[in-house]
Enzyme design. Structure first.
Site, PDB file in Angstrom:
ATOM      1  N   GLU A 298      10.870  14.578  15.760  1.00  0.00           N
ATOM      2  CA  GLU A 298      11.182  14.577  14.338  1.00  0.00           C
ATOM      3  C   GLU A 298      10.425  15.732  13.668  1.00  0.00           C
ATOM      4  O   GLU A 298       9.203  15.789  13.718  1.00  0.00           O
ATOM      5  CB  GLU A 298      10.718  13.237  13.754  1.00  0.00           C
ATOM      6  CG  GLU A 298      11.181  13.004  12.357  1.00  0.00           C
ATOM      7  CD  GLU A 298      10.737  11.640  11.852  1.00  0.00           C
ATOM      8  OE1 GLU A 298       9.549  11.303  11.997  1.00  0.00           O
ATOM      9  OE2 GLU A 298      11.590  10.923  11.311  1.00  0.00           O
TER      10      GLU A 298
ATOM     11  N   GLU B 127       9.446   0.244  10.758  1.00  0.00           N
ATOM     12  CA  GLU B 127      10.516   1.206  10.447  1.00  0.00           C
ATOM     13  C   GLU B 127       9.925   2.588  10.675  1.00  0.00           C
ATOM     14  O   GLU B 127       9.084   3.036   9.897  1.00  0.00           O
ATOM     15  CB  GLU B 127      10.945   1.065   8.975  1.00  0.00           C
ATOM     16  CG  GLU B 127      11.600  -0.251   8.643  1.00  0.00           C
ATOM     17  CD  GLU B 127      13.044  -0.336   9.110  1.00  0.00           C
ATOM     18  OE1 GLU B 127      13.529   0.596   9.779  1.00  0.00           O
ATOM     19  OE2 GLU B 127      13.682  -1.350   8.803  1.00  0.00           O
TER      20      GLU B 127
ATOM     21  N   CYS C  20      13.854   9.697   7.128  1.00  0.00           N
ATOM     22  CA  CYS C  20      13.749   9.182   8.500  1.00  0.00           C
ATOM     23  C   CYS C  20      15.117   9.160   9.187  1.00  0.00           C
ATOM     24  O   CYS C  20      15.226   9.394  10.378  1.00  0.00           O
ATOM     25  CB  CYS C  20      13.146   7.792   8.487  1.00  0.00           C
ATOM     26  SG  CYS C  20      14.070   6.669   7.417  1.00  0.00           S
TER      27      CYS C  20
ATOM     28  N   LYS D 213       0.838  -1.201   0.000  1.00  0.00           N
ATOM     29  CA  LYS D 213       0.000   0.000   0.000  1.00  0.00           C
ATOM     30  C   LYS D 213       0.872   1.249   0.000  1.00  0.00           C
ATOM     31  O   LYS D 213       1.453   1.612   1.021  1.00  0.00           O
ATOM     32  CB  LYS D 213      -0.912   0.038   1.236  1.00  0.00           C
ATOM     33  CG  LYS D 213      -1.943   1.160   1.117  1.00  0.00           C
ATOM     34  CD  LYS D 213      -2.615   1.511   2.409  1.00  0.00           C
ATOM     35  CE  LYS D 213      -1.838   2.507   3.233  1.00  0.00           C
ATOM     36  NZ  LYS D 213      -1.608   3.812   2.570  1.00  0.00           N
TER      37      LYS D 213
HETATM   38  P1  NAD Z   1       2.444   7.933   8.294  1.00  0.00           P
HETATM   39  O1  NAD Z   1       2.694   7.136   9.515  1.00  0.00           O
HETATM   40  O2  NAD Z   1       1.437   9.010   8.343  1.00  0.00           O
HETATM   41  O3  NAD Z   1       1.979   6.979   7.085  1.00  0.00           O
HETATM   42  C1  NAD Z   1       2.794   5.933   6.600  1.00  0.00           C
HETATM   43  C2  NAD Z   1       1.919   4.948   5.842  1.00  0.00           C
HETATM   44  O4  NAD Z   1       1.059   4.284   6.751  1.00  0.00           O
HETATM   45  C3  NAD Z   1       0.989   5.565   4.799  1.00  0.00           C
HETATM   46  O5  NAD Z   1       0.855   4.666   3.719  1.00  0.00           O
HETATM   47  C4  NAD Z   1      -0.330   5.709   5.561  1.00  0.00           C
HETATM   48  O6  NAD Z   1      -1.456   5.725   4.700  1.00  0.00           O
HETATM   49  C5  NAD Z   1      -0.302   4.459   6.424  1.00  0.00           C
HETATM   50  N1  NAD Z   1      -0.972   4.559   7.727  1.00  0.00           N
HETATM   51  C6  NAD Z   1      -1.076   5.650   8.534  1.00  0.00           C
HETATM   52  N2  NAD Z   1      -1.682   5.316   9.689  1.00  0.00           N
HETATM   53  C7  NAD Z   1      -1.933   3.974   9.630  1.00  0.00           C
HETATM   54  C8  NAD Z   1      -2.535   3.036  10.509  1.00  0.00           C
HETATM   55  N3  NAD Z   1      -2.987   3.389  11.729  1.00  0.00           N
HETATM   56  N4  NAD Z   1      -2.629   1.732  10.128  1.00  0.00           N
HETATM   57  C9  NAD Z   1      -2.150   1.343   8.924  1.00  0.00           C
HETATM   58  N5  NAD Z   1      -1.605   2.187   8.022  1.00  0.00           N
HETATM   59  C10 NAD Z   1      -1.485   3.492   8.373  1.00  0.00           C
HETATM   60  O7  NAD Z   1       3.873   8.478   7.810  1.00  0.00           O
HETATM   61  P2  NAD Z   1       4.199   9.449   6.589  1.00  0.00           P
HETATM   62  O8  NAD Z   1       3.821  10.834   6.970  1.00  0.00           O
HETATM   63  O9  NAD Z   1       3.648   8.876   5.311  1.00  0.00           O
HETATM   64  O10 NAD Z   1       5.792   9.306   6.516  1.00  0.00           O
HETATM   65  C11 NAD Z   1       6.652  10.032   7.289  1.00  0.00           C
HETATM   66  C12 NAD Z   1       7.111   9.205   8.483  1.00  0.00           C
HETATM   67  O11 NAD Z   1       7.678   7.987   8.023  1.00  0.00           O
HETATM   68  C13 NAD Z   1       8.205   9.895   9.274  1.00  0.00           C
HETATM   69  O12 NAD Z   1       7.941   9.762  10.640  1.00  0.00           O
HETATM   70  C14 NAD Z   1       9.456   9.114   8.896  1.00  0.00           C
HETATM   71  O13 NAD Z   1      10.465   9.131   9.856  1.00  0.00           O
HETATM   72  C15 NAD Z   1       8.908   7.756   8.696  1.00  0.00           C
HETATM   73  N6  NAD Z   1       9.822   6.976   7.851  1.00  0.00           N
HETATM   74  C16 NAD Z   1      10.561   5.969   8.425  1.00  0.00           C
HETATM   75  C17 NAD Z   1      11.468   5.254   7.653  1.00  0.00           C
HETATM   76  C18 NAD Z   1      12.288   4.133   8.244  1.00  0.00           C
HETATM   77  O14 NAD Z   1      12.767   3.290   7.486  1.00  0.00           O
HETATM   78  N7  NAD Z   1      12.516   4.083   9.532  1.00  0.00           N
HETATM   79  C19 NAD Z   1      11.614   5.557   6.309  1.00  0.00           C
HETATM   80  C20 NAD Z   1      10.860   6.597   5.773  1.00  0.00           C
HETATM   81  C21 NAD Z   1       9.945   7.287   6.552  1.00  0.00           C
END
Ligand code: NAD
Length: 456
Positions: A359, A226, A260, A152
């Site tokens: 962050e 992650e 991240c 997704k």
């Molecule tokens: P987000 O948590 O809002 O969303 C990430 C994904 O999860 C999206 O596809 C979203 O639709 C889905 N999602 C959101 N809430 C959910 C839930 N309760 N259940 C299932 N799916 C859900 O994050 P974002 O704003 O898209 O991305 C930024 C964040 O991602 C930052 O905090 C960044 O640090 C983190 N990130 C981590 C890594 C890593 O490898 N550690 C890499 C890239 C980004």
């Protein structure tokens, strides 16, 4: 989808429904019980290499799409978003050929076969900041392990996944082995709680990751998380600033600060803090802020108005909390049509303040002075996160010794490498659970079974 640079329409994207997800998961379950799960690692490696080559052949198109949909500067898009994704897949192709999927070990009554079999059907949930790269971290591992996967993408950056789907078709990846379902958090929750999903690999914010982890825990599903980071780059007192500063700033500001593993806390020796801060400011002033499609652009817009509000909130909070704003902090002139924030540097930051602990996910860096190396290590480790980091020094041995004391999943010495595409990546503490890439990344899509052989 609209460009964060000027709001022009980039693409119209269908959203998958829960019924689409159910159909994809049924197809994945059929693939799990079909020939795919027992194909040889060599066959799977061949498929993975096809996908990697397919992405490389469409690299410029993919980089342009990602730049348009989420504002990643063109030069980062090509290498950091697309070619790095192809490199990750190549690493998994090699692993599919070499991974020890079966081993014979001694047992009590006779030998045992220890088999690594596909974990079941996986769901991969992807954020918007490095959409193709993170997708390929999950896709490559699942393909190498023989586990079907439903991916997704995030609603903010789904378009490159449509090209990936075409590439997967060209590579003859069998039906049901990979499905891509663009959708929002509700669709993500539907996948996480779906009885046909055995394993969830989630990349995103720590807040959402907590919810995903809790749901997986209740259902005893395998789960890799992650999550966020607040990584430290430690500048030791013997570091050569001329080589350190550009690389360290790149490790903090690449992808407009939306990484991240970004090194957003810069730890500097108290005695020379002013000299380091001056060198950082001088370099930040050379960065080109503007249209992410322009090849010379270093910093583009953040992904959305909401993200800009969030980043600006942290900038206000940093200034009000006593940190010294040494450059940036506002909106760049002449870019009113996009979600731009100037690259921003705070000096004299207290490691206990919110801009040092949380962050920001935008082009905002903090400089934190330290007394001695022990204090630097203590500050680096005094964080709820533990994802990445770096150490900068004229003495590589000293650097490796300091890196070994940092409680993060990755730590580089004298380079701004935040992710190593053929080696495990993941977080300590609130940065996550589990590892992606490398053999550990394949292992995450496998179950281990012991077959006790008949006594001799
Ligand atoms: P987000 O948590 O809002 O969303 C990430 C994904 O999860 C999206 O596809 C979203 O639709 C889905 N999602 C959101 N809430 C959910 C839930 N309760 N259940 C299932 N799916 C859900 O994050 P974002 O704003 O898209 O991305 C930024 C964040 O991602 C930052 O905090 C960044 O640090 C983190 N990130 C981590 C890594 C890593 O490898 N550690 C890499 C890239 C980004």
């Amino acid at each position: 989808m609209r460009s964060p640079h000027d709001q022009r329409l980039v693409a119209v994207v269908p959203r998958a429904t829960p019924a689409d997800a159910d159909a994809a998961l049924q197809a994945a379950t059929a693939a799990l019980h079909g020939p795919w799960a027992t194909t040889s690692g060599t066959d799977r490696a061949e498929r993975i290499r096809h996908v990697s080559l397919g992405l490389q052949s469409r690299a410029d198109e993919l980089a342009g799409i990602i730049t348009d949909e989420m504002g990643s500067p063109a030069k980062f898009s090509l290498f950091g978003q697309v070619l790095a994704a192809a490199m990750v897949l190549e690493g998994f192709a090699d692993l599919a050929e070499t991974f020890p999927f079966v081993a014979e070990r001694p047992g009590v009554v006779g030998p045992c076969l220890v088999q690594k079999v596909p974990v079941g059907v996986a769901a991969g949930i992807v954020p918007w900041n490095v959409p193709l790269f993170i997708t390929c971290m999950k896709l490559g591992a699942a393909l190498a392990a023989g586990a079907p996967i439903v991916i997704k993408p995030s609603p903010e950056a789904p378009v490159s996944s449509f090209v990936l789907a075409e590439v997967l078709l060209d590579a003859d990846v069998p039906p049901g082995v990979v499905s891509i379902l663009p959708g929002d958090a509700d669709l993500g929750r539907h996948l996480v709680t779906h009885p046909l999903v055995d394993k969830v690999s989630f990349t995103g914010s720590t807040a959402a990751g907590r919810q995903v982890g809790a749901l997986c825990g209740e259902m005893v599903k395998r789960c890799t998380l992650e999550l966020g980071g607040k990584s430290a780059g430690i500048v030791l007192d013997d570091a050569d600033l001329a080589t350190t500063v550009p690389q360290l700033l790149d490790a903090g500001l690449q992808n407009n600060g939306q990484v991240c593993a970004a090194q957003t806390r810069i730890l500097v020796p108290r005695g020379s803090a002013d000299v380091v801060v001056d060198a950082l400011v001088d370099h930040v002033r050379t960065l080109v802020v503007g249209d992410p499609r322009a090849p010379e652009t270093d910093i583009g817009p953040v992904v959305s108005a909401r993200q800009r509000d969030r980043v600006e909130g942290y900038v206000r909070e940093g200034a009000a909390g006593g940190a010294r704003l040494v450059c940036g902090g506002g909106r760049p002139v002449g870019l009113d049509g996009g979600f731009y924030v100037e690259p921003t540097l705070f000096a004299d930051v207290d490691n206990a303040s919110r801009i040092a602990r949380e962050e920001v996910f935008g082009p905002v860096l903090t400089v934190i002075p330290y007394r001695d190396v022990d204090h630097a290590v203590a500050l680096a480790n005094d964080s709820p996160f533990g994802l990445s980091g770096s150490v900068w020094t004229a003495d590589p041995e000293r650097g490796v010794a300091v890196a070994g004391r940092i409680r993060t999943g990755t730590c580089a010495v004298n380079s701004g490498v935040v992710v190593e595409p053929r080696n495990p990546f993941g977080g300590f503490k609130s940065s996550g659970v589990g590892r992606e890439m490398g053999p550990e990344g394949v292992e995450a899509y496998l179950e281990t079974r012991t077959v006790v052989l008949p006594p001799a």
